[in-house]
Scaffold this motif. Structure first.
Motif, short mmCIF file in Angstrom:
data_model
loop_
_atom_site.label_atom_id
_atom_site.label_comp_id
_atom_site.label_asym_id
_atom_site.label_seq_id
_atom_site.Cartn_x
_atom_site.Cartn_y
_atom_site.Cartn_z
N MET A 168 0.82 -1.03 0.36
CA MET A 168 0.31 -0.06 -0.02
C MET A 168 0.93 1.30 0.27
O MET A 168 1.85 1.14 0.79
CB MET A 168 -1.04 -0.37 1.19
N ARG A 169 0.27 1.85 -0.88
CA ARG A 169 1.53 3.29 -1.19
C ARG A 169 1.05 4.40 0.78
O ARG A 169 -0.04 4.79 1.43
CB ARG A 169 0.35 4.31 -1.78
N LEU A 222 2.84 8.20 2.75
CA LEU A 222 3.64 9.16 2.85
C LEU A 222 5.34 8.97 3.36
O LEU A 222 5.41 7.96 4.33
CB LEU A 222 2.34 10.41 3.08
N THR A 223 5.78 9.37 2.75
CA THR A 223 7.39 9.46 2.92
C THR A 223 7.45 10.57 3.81
O THR A 223 6.86 11.79 3.65
CB THR A 223 8.33 9.60 1.83
N HIS A 224 8.52 11.36 4.39
CA HIS A 224 8.74 11.86 5.48
C HIS A 224 8.80 13.44 4.32
O HIS A 224 7.83 14.98 4.91
CB HIS A 224 10.22 11.99 5.92
N LEU A 225 9.52 13.47 3.79
CA LEU A 225 9.21 15.00 2.45
C LEU A 225 7.52 14.84 1.80
O LEU A 225 7.11 16.10 1.77
CB LEU A 225 10.29 14.69 1.40
N VAL A 233 4.94 14.27 3.83
CA VAL A 233 4.27 14.35 4.67
C VAL A 233 4.50 16.36 4.71
O VAL A 233 3.80 16.90 4.91
CB VAL A 233 5.16 13.82 5.63
N LEU A 234 6.13 16.51 4.85
CA LEU A 234 6.06 18.11 4.95
C LEU A 234 5.77 18.57 3.74
O LEU A 234 4.65 20.10 3.91
CB LEU A 234 7.40 17.95 4.85
N GLU A 235 5.75 18.56 2.15
CA GLU A 235 5.12 19.21 1.69
C GLU A 235 3.56 19.33 1.49
O GLU A 235 2.91 20.42 1.08
CB GLU A 235 5.73 18.15 0.44
N SER A 236 2.71 18.55 1.99
CA SER A 236 1.33 18.19 2.38
C SER A 236 1.34 19.16 3.47
O SER A 236 0.58 20.43 3.13
CB SER A 236 0.86 17.04 2.38
N GLN A 283 15.16 15.36 -5.43
CA GLN A 283 14.34 14.97 -6.18
C GLN A 283 13.07 14.97 -6.84
O GLN A 283 12.52 14.28 -8.30
CB GLN A 283 13.10 14.14 -4.56
#
Lengths: 300, 635
Positions: free
Chosen positions: A1-2, A4-7, A9-12, A198
């Protein structure tokens, strides 16, 4: 399952903050310093409002001593992304021929940067300004809120900040007051580089190593970006392979010797870095708790 | 270095970074418990300090001299100049470090009771809490208070770090004694589970490496635990909810709703409902700048396009049609008061919940909670750092869920309308919808209609609103004489009747207005059911207050009369010195003086001393009642 990576999370989180400001402020602006944090912030703003174009202007406070490559990059971004960038320079400072060596870095920074910024905010009546500051940069910033309130005279009162609960931001303010908003609060320097890599975000070439003319002063390498930098007796610019970790006014920004010419190499260097990022900024060394003092006075 | 090698090694490095998750944790405990030392130690040991920072730390340590020749890690953490002088941490600070497994954000908050609000702020953002206990002192009231707060804020993962083990000779017995007493306390406040670790932040025992001094401890070190504790978000399993932050409409062909998914997953094709409208549609597209998604996860910022053109604006909720939340305008809520100025029950505040800001009034607390003993104590208000349970009344029904079920659907802040300060955090516990008392008309033979016929009048409530001394009771009295002469049966209800009788248990000075208002409305409703025309004369300064009354009494029976006498004139009429006292600040919460008076937007009738004598006003209202067919004018 997909997941969220930490980036992600930060982006959102950053996008959520920007949308809140857009919805609640009357006249927001994004401070665009042309550096890497601004590059990330700009990228996040595009994401937050896409397919709508960024619905507020960018503001660059030009101190007249920014690296030439920064100005060129700013103009390239303006063209490539069709950005609305307002450039402001403190006219009083220009009139006095303000520079760091005749007036000292403190007075110079205050007039060209702090006063310049206040002028531009007042002139355009901006009531919310996004800044790229991060909490990991410096001790007094570790306690900065995401929404930071400024009085009519742009003062910051560290004892009188609003609590920030969950992600419920209280953006209400009185007429004439303004908010500085820091959507990158929870990002670290490493996150920034990783994200630039990235997402393939364009940055000023000065971050990459190249042969550049420098002089060494008090152990700090200063780039001779133009002929305005007065050379001390016996000082001759020498060519060194250098790059910058942070960018600002060229006479006040220390370079580091480096061979890193690609983003992976920069990340590599950052991973094993032995000194903190702000070490390259001359103004932080002026006095203990200097950043807190500058912030109280309205420096970003 | 060879570029290709760097590229390859950095790629693999970045790959491992990509897989990292983010864990935010709060550290609780007082300065004396060694909290700053622990955080400094974590930053130091995770090699996240740069040489210049360590050099500065060495210099600072020698200057302060608190740790002899050793590094004083606390100096690393205490940021602002003022708090370094005071030797206490006064704010919430955020620190960052990472391990091979995770990225961490440490939320560092002060421990003293006067900083409960700061701790709650930190806890509202944390997924895990590290509670520090001084091994020499055992559980303190602080430990208990901190446990209560993190638990109340829904932080499910708790680590109890028994610190300063070096000062109790690494005694297993002492450790187990403290753990036993904590377990007893945890049961009492409903903490389901916790992890205990014996440590010495100063010496580094069981922080990163297993302590050689405590072979009897077989569990994980603090870092091992932080690296491996499961943090799978429960938000994933909940039904889909997203607050609409911004309507994205670049041109006529695109209309999307931007927000961050609060809980659950959303897929293209899902049936969704917009609340409060209740309109339904399907997800046509989940738009992002990087391309459309098939589905979005909790915490993800997206823009959702729907298949139908339904009206959705900022503040609305998009949610799963299969599992939509209910709406209410009255919540029983736990409040933590964060302002120097105490809660003023009945005063109008702004409530920010989700992406909307609405008017709210707070009833006097049902009780406050003594966070040290957990006892419920009676309270008329809430002061700075106090926690209590109150009813929150808002201007219109909104979708919600209890905080324990869904954090984003059950959390709100209260904002002072005048200062704009954030004055409280709120956690919705349950619905407290006002229900009107319905007479069982099916079982009773004499109903409202029959009574109304007998009295030859349609029972209504004439809701007089206006400033104190604006003339409400005088006008109502004149009208009552007129009605009586006309053979009508009416009753006049004013502050005197209520506060000296039914509401004598409420505090007038502290203005328990919302509750009084509710009682007034219920009495009016009963009297209307009994066939009477009621004249209710109360300041009722807030729109929300009058709206609630209108709902209880019923739209058809509610006639709003604004007695629009200006403040100067009302003050001039005051024969009791009431306004003088209010002006001197001796009595508080007075509309027109220290509280705003929210004039009705569409009153049925407007009268006022400036324009009408009391008799004229009464006649005007009488005529209006006749015109509306509520009473018949006798010959």
């Amino acid at each position: 399952m997909r997941t969220l990576t930490h980036l992600q999370v930060l982006e959102s989180e950053s996008m959520h903050i920007m949308r809140e400001v857009m919805a609640e402020a009357e006249n927001p602006v994004m401070l665009y310093s042309v550096g890497k944090d601004s590059a990330v912030m700009l990228h996040l703003a595009r994401k937050a409002f896409s397919p709508t174009k960024i619905p507020f202007p960018l503001l660059h406070v030009d101190t007249t001593f920014k690296f030439r490559e920064m100005i060129a990059f700013r103009e390239k971004m303006r063209k490539d992304l069709d950005l609305n960038i307002i450039v402001h320079t403190n006219p009083d400072g220009v009139e006095q021929n303000m520079n760091p060596w005749d007036f000292g870095s403190d007075v110079y920074t205050d007039v060209m940067k702090t006063q310049g910024l206040k002028q531009a905010l007042d002139m355009h009546g901006f009531d919310a300004a996004f800044g790229g500051a991060r909490r990991d940069e410096e001790k007094s910033r570790a306690k900065e809120r995401v929404f930071s309130f400024r009085t009519r005279s742009h003062q910051w009162d560290p004892k009188n900040q609003r609590p920030e609960l969950w992600s419920l931001y209280n953006a209400r303010k009185h007429q004439g007051e303004s908010i500085r908003v820091f959507p990158l609060s929870n990002w670290t320097e490493f996150d920034i580089w990783q994200y630039i890599y990235q997402e393939n975000i364009p940055i000023v070439p000065l971050y990459f190593a190249a042969e550049r003319p420098v002089v060494e002063r008090n152990g700090v390498l200063i780039m001779v970006d133009d002929d305005r930098l007065p050379l001390l007796p016996g000082e001759t610019p020498m060519m060194k392979r250098i790059r910058f970790r942070t960018l600002g006014c060229y006479p006040l920004t220390g370079a580091q010797e480096s061979d890193a010419v690609t983003l992976p190499q920069i990340i590599q260097e950052t991973m094993i870095a032995k000194v903190s990022e702000r070490q390259g900024r001359v103004i932080d060394h002026d006095q203990s708790a200097s950043m807190e003092k500058k912030k109280r006075e309205g420096y970003f | 270095m060879d570029i290709a090698t760097t590229q390859a090694s950095v790629d693999s490095y970045i790959q491992t970074q990509e897989d990292k998750s983010l864990l935010r944790f709060i550290t609780c405990g007082s300065v004396d418990d060694g909290k700053s030392t622990l955080i400094g130690r974590l930053l130091y040991e995770s090699k996240l300090l740069f040489e210049d920072q360590i050099a500065a730390l060495k210099a600072d340590s020698i200057r302060s001299g608190t740790q002899g020749d050793d590094l004083d890690f606390a100096l690393l953490v205490d940021g602002l100049a003022s708090e370094r002088e005071q030797g206490i941490t006064i704010d919430v600070a955020y620190r960052f470090f990472s391990t091979k497994a995770r990225k961490f954000i440490v939320i560092d908050t002060p421990g003293h009771e006067q900083y409960t609000r700061n701790m709650a702020t930190g806890a509202s953002q944390a997924q895990l809490a590290v509670l520090l206990v001084d091994a020499r002192l055992g559980l303190s009231t602080q430990t208990k208070r901190h446990s209560y707060i993190v638990n109340a804020l829904g932080v499910k993962r708790i680590v109890v770090a028994i610190n300063k083990m070096d000062l109790v000779n690494y005694s297993q017995e002492r450790y187990e004694e403290i753990i036993a007493s904590y377990r007893e306390f945890a049961d009492k406040i409903g903490v389901a589970d916790f992890t205990a670790i014996p440590v010495s932040a100063l010496k580094g025992d069981n922080i990163i490496e297993k302590s050689a001094a405590m072979p009897w401890y077989e569990g994980d070190t603090l870092i091992e635990h932080l690296n491996t504790v499961p943090i799978g978000e429960t938000a994933n399993a909940q039904p889909f909810r997203m607050h609409v932050q911004w309507v994205n409409r670049p041109h006529l062909d695109f209309r999307g709703f931007s927000g961050r998914v609060a809980s659950g997953q959303v897929h293209v094709g899902d049936k969704i409902t917009a609340l409060p409208s209740g309109k339904q549609s399907r997800v046509a597209k989940i738009f992002t700048m990087d391309g459309d998604l098939d589905m979005a996860l909790p915490g993800e910022s997206v823009t959702i396009c729907l298949t139908d053109e339904i009206d959705v604006s900022r503040g609305d909720l998009l949610c799963s049609s299969a599992n939509a939340p209910t709406l209410s305008d009255r919540f029983e809520s736990r409040l933590l008061w964060m302002s120097e100025e105490a809660l003023r029950p009945g005063q109008s505040y702004l409530m920010k919940i989700g992406a909307q800001t609405i008017n709210a009034t707070i009833s006097p607390p049902k009780y406050a909670i003594d966070v040290n003993t957990l006892a419920h104590i009676s309270a008329k208000t809430l002061n700075l750092n106090e926690i209590g349970v109150s009813i929150v009344n808002i201007e219109k029904p909104i979708p919600f869920e209890p905080y324990t079920l869904n954090k984003e659907m059950g959390s709100f802040i209260l904002i002072n309308r005048l200062t704009n300060a954030t004055v409280a955090m709120g956690l919705i516990e349950k619905d407290a919808q006002t229900t009107s008392i319905e007479l069982r008309t099916d079982e009773l033979s004499i109903d409202r209609g029959l009574r109304s016929e007998q009295k030859n009048q349609k029972p209504v409530t004439l809701w007089f609103t206006g400033l104190k001394w604006s003339g409400k009771t005088f006008i109502a009295n004149a009208l009552e004489r007129r009605l009586f002469a006309n053979g009508n049966h009416s009753f006049l209800l004013d502050a005197d009747t209520m506060w000296k009788g039914l509401s004598e248990d409420l505090d007038y000075v502290d203005a328990d207005r919302t509750e009084n208002s509710r009682r007034v409305a219920q009495v009016c409703k009963l009297m209307n059911d009994a066939g009477l025309i009621v004249q209710s004369c109360f300041t009722s300064a807030f729109t929300s207050e009058r709206r609630i009354s209108r709902r209880i009494i019923g739209d058809d029976s509610f006639i709003e009369i604004h007695v629009n006498t200006p403040l100067e004139l009302s003050e001039a009429h005051d024969t009791t010195g009431f306004y003088k006292k209010a002006r001197r600040g001796e009595i508080l919460n007075i509309a027109g003086i220290d509280l705003p008076y929210e004039a009705p937007e569409n009153p049925d009738i407007v009268v006022g001393s400036q324009t009408h004598s009391y008799e004229e006003a009464a006649q005007l209202i009488f005529d209006e009642l006749v015109k509306r067919g509520l009473i018949t004018k006798l010959g």
